[in-house]
Scaffold this active site. Structure first.
Site, short mmCIF file in Angstrom:
data_model
loop_
_atom_site.label_atom_id
_atom_site.label_comp_id
_atom_site.label_asym_id
_atom_site.label_seq_id
_atom_site.Cartn_x
_atom_site.Cartn_y
_atom_site.Cartn_z
N GLY A 11 0.78 -1.23 0.00
CA GLY A 11 0.00 0.00 0.00
C GLY A 11 0.82 1.28 0.00
CG ASN A 13 1.72 3.13 -5.83
OD1 ASN A 13 2.06 4.13 -6.45
ND2 ASN A 13 2.39 2.00 -5.88
CE LYS A 64 -10.89 -15.86 -11.62
NZ LYS A 64 -10.13 -15.99 -12.85
CG MET A 89 -1.66 -8.48 -5.64
SD MET A 89 -0.65 -7.57 -6.85
CE MET A 89 0.41 -8.88 -7.41
NE ARG A 90 -9.94 -11.67 -6.69
CZ ARG A 90 -9.84 -12.98 -6.87
NH1 ARG A 90 -8.91 -13.66 -6.26
NH2 ARG A 90 -10.68 -13.62 -7.66
CG LEU A 91 -8.17 -9.84 -14.92
CD1 LEU A 91 -7.33 -8.64 -15.35
CD2 LEU A 91 -7.93 -11.01 -15.89
CG ASN A 106 -3.58 -1.14 -12.67
OD1 ASN A 106 -3.43 -1.22 -11.44
ND2 ASN A 106 -2.92 -1.93 -13.50
CG HIS A 108 2.12 -2.64 -15.13
ND1 HIS A 108 1.86 -3.80 -14.44
CD2 HIS A 108 3.15 -2.93 -15.95
CE1 HIS A 108 2.68 -4.74 -14.83
NE2 HIS A 108 3.48 -4.25 -15.75
C1 GRF Z 1 3.28 -1.18 -7.58
O1 GRF Z 1 4.56 -1.37 -8.11
C2 GRF Z 1 2.24 -1.04 -8.67
O2 GRF Z 1 2.75 -0.49 -9.83
C3 GRF Z 1 1.86 -2.48 -8.91
O3 GRF Z 1 1.88 -3.09 -7.65
C4 GRF Z 1 2.80 -2.41 -6.81
C5 GRF Z 1 2.08 -2.06 -5.55
O4 GRF Z 1 2.92 -1.54 -4.56
N1 GRF Z 1 0.59 -2.54 -9.58
P1 GRF Z 1 2.29 -0.88 -3.26
O5 GRF Z 1 1.37 -1.93 -2.63
O6 GRF Z 1 1.54 0.34 -3.66
O7 GRF Z 1 3.46 -0.59 -2.36
#
Ligand code: GRF
Length: 205
Positions: A11, A13, A64, A89-91, A106, A108
């Site tokens: 978390g 981000n 799902k 982490m889920r689609l 999102n 990435h």
């Molecule tokens: C980040 O690198 C983001 O780009 C990817 O998953 C990671 C999440 O990191 N989708 P955090 O949980 O925000 O530390």
């Protein structure tokens, strides 16, 4: 506008977004943090910031869509306008994406469309590319696929290690993700096919 952040892990981000809401860099209300992992640090961060949280774990569901349906019900109850995925982490199912058309973004940790998937940083580093980076994009039903909002590149130097690259990538993420969220909030993003036009002037909803 009211939004929700989805996060499964650390978390960091999410934390950058929480901080940006606090300072006013993001002018919207973070109404709900959702996690599919009750042990995630993300949930702790949200609780510490006094933000409402919801945790549902997939192992309690048989498919799902029923899982995503319960999340959507909660989002509607909280009057959430848009969704920000931050290490979720889920689609998402096509059903979920249809419920928030052009309203899910999102981040990435690679320059999409290269190195999709859960190990974007490591895969780029191991491949030996000289430039990698970060992508913020709209979400569609395919993984790491929707129209690109922002990208920032990063050169990989000969003395870089996986750890140093991870650190630099995360720094970029924490800087550009709040910016992208605020561009969305200001109504400055227009999707034209695969392209996202960023308008100069804010068009507040
Ligand atoms: C980040 O690198 C983001 O780009 C990817 O998953 C990671 C999440 O990191 N989708 P955090 O949980 O925000 O530390």
């Amino acid at each position: 506008m009211k939004f929700s952040v989805f996060a499964s892990g650390n978390g960091t981000n999410l934390q950058a977004i929480i901080d940006a809401v606090k300072t006013g860099e993001i002018k919207a209300e973070l109404g709900l943090v959702f996690s599919d992992n009750k042990k995630s640090l993300a949930l702790k961060r949200a609780e510490e910031a006094g933000i409402k949280t919801l945790c549902l774990e997939y192992r309690n569901y048989t498919n799902k869509q029923s899982f995503d349906r319960d999340i959507v019900i909660a989002l509607k109850e909280h009057e959430i306008d848009f969704v920000v995925l931050a290490g979720y982490m889920r689609l998402l199912t096509p059903y979920f994406v249809e419920q928030f058309p052009r309203r899910i973004i999102n981040i990435h940790p690679s320059l999409l469309p290269s190195f999709k998937g859960i190990q974007g940083i490591k895969d780029a580093f191991t491949y030996g590319v000289k430039t990698t980076g970060v992508t913020v994009h709209f979400v569609d039903e395919k993984m790491d696929h929707g129209p690109i909002i922002l990208q920032e590149s990063l050169k990989i130097l000969s003395n870089d290690t996986l750890e140093s690259i991870e650190e630099k990538i995360h720094k970029i993420e924490h800087r550009i993700y709040p910016k992208a969220v605020q561009l969305f909030v200001e109504g400055r993003l227009r999707i034209k096919g695969r392209k996202v036009i960023v308008l100069d002037e804010p068009q507040f909803f």
